[in-house]
Design a protein around this motif. Structure first.
Motif, short mmCIF file in Angstrom:
data_model
loop_
_atom_site.label_atom_id
_atom_site.label_comp_id
_atom_site.label_asym_id
_atom_site.label_seq_id
_atom_site.Cartn_x
_atom_site.Cartn_y
_atom_site.Cartn_z
N GLU A 12 0.83 -1.20 0.00
CA GLU A 12 0.00 0.00 0.00
C GLU A 12 0.87 1.26 0.00
N PHE A 13 1.96 1.26 0.78
CA PHE A 13 2.88 2.41 0.81
C PHE A 13 3.50 2.62 -0.57
N ASN A 14 3.94 1.53 -1.20
CA ASN A 14 4.56 1.64 -2.52
C ASN A 14 3.57 2.18 -3.55
N ARG A 15 2.32 1.75 -3.48
CA ARG A 15 1.31 2.24 -4.41
C ARG A 15 1.10 3.74 -4.23
N ALA A 20 1.89 9.27 -6.10
CA ALA A 20 2.30 10.65 -5.82
C ALA A 20 3.39 11.10 -6.78
N LEU A 21 4.38 10.26 -7.04
CA LEU A 21 5.47 10.62 -7.95
C LEU A 21 4.97 10.79 -9.38
N CYS A 22 4.06 9.91 -9.81
CA CYS A 22 3.51 10.02 -11.16
C CYS A 22 2.71 11.31 -11.31
N ARG A 23 1.88 11.61 -10.32
CA ARG A 23 1.07 12.82 -10.39
C ARG A 23 1.96 14.08 -10.39
N ALA A 24 3.02 14.07 -9.57
CA ALA A 24 3.93 15.22 -9.50
C ALA A 24 4.63 15.43 -10.85
N GLU A 28 0.20 9.88 -16.24
CA GLU A 28 -1.02 9.16 -15.86
C GLU A 28 -0.65 8.07 -14.86
N VAL A 29 -1.47 7.94 -13.81
CA VAL A 29 -1.20 6.97 -12.74
C VAL A 29 -1.54 5.57 -13.24
N PRO A 30 -0.54 4.66 -13.21
CA PRO A 30 -0.83 3.29 -13.64
C PRO A 30 -1.69 2.57 -12.59
N SER A 31 -2.42 1.58 -13.05
CA SER A 31 -3.21 0.80 -12.11
C SER A 31 -2.97 -0.67 -12.38
#
Length: 142
Positions: A12-15, A20-24, A28-31
């Motif tokens: 969960e922490f890694n996700r 956060a890094l992708c958004r910054a 696009e945030v991978p899922s």
């Protein structure tokens, strides 16, 4: 500070960190498939024994090694379980999982699960869930 060293081992922490890094970065945030509402779940069953004898009343938890939802099941008198992610018996998404076992204190009796099987940080039991039926039997040793 981003947290403690052990935090980086928690899916969960890694996700959250990845998101956060992708958004910054404006990416696009991978899922993962397991987080998608329509993720394909596949059947996962098996049997849990301790030194060859069936373990009843044990909660079996498959925790994704990366992103995704955990799947759990409870053993019957014969030690057999069937995993559930959202609906009873729906299984788990394909992927790699760390497997742990737990017994509620009021149901313990003689069934004591050693930390090497009950603690996610110590468990070396891994399961690779694939498309199609999956059977994972575990013979725990004391």
């Amino acid at each position: 500070s981003l947290g403690h060293v052990g935090d980086f081992e928690q899916p969960e922490f890694n996700r959250l960190l990845k998101n956060a890094l992708c958004r910054a970065a404006g990416i696009e945030v991978p899922s993962s498939d397991a987080r998608k509402p329509n993720a394909k779940l596949v059947g996962v069953t098996g049997r849990v024994t301790m030194n060859g004898k069936p373990l009843a009343g044990v909660t079996v938890t498959f925790t994704p090694r990366r992103d995704g939802k955990a799947a759990t099941g409870r053993t019957g008198e014969d030690g057999r379980y069937e995993l559930t992610t959202s609906e009873p018996g729906d299984g788990a998404a394909a992927g790699e999982y760390i497997v742990t076992f737990a017994v509620k204190p009021e149901q313990r009796g003689d069934a004591k699960i050693p930390p090497m099987y009950s603690d996610r940080a110590q468990s070396s039991l891994l399961a690779s869930v694939q498309d199609g039926p999956n059977v994972f039997d575990f013979d725990l040793r004391q």
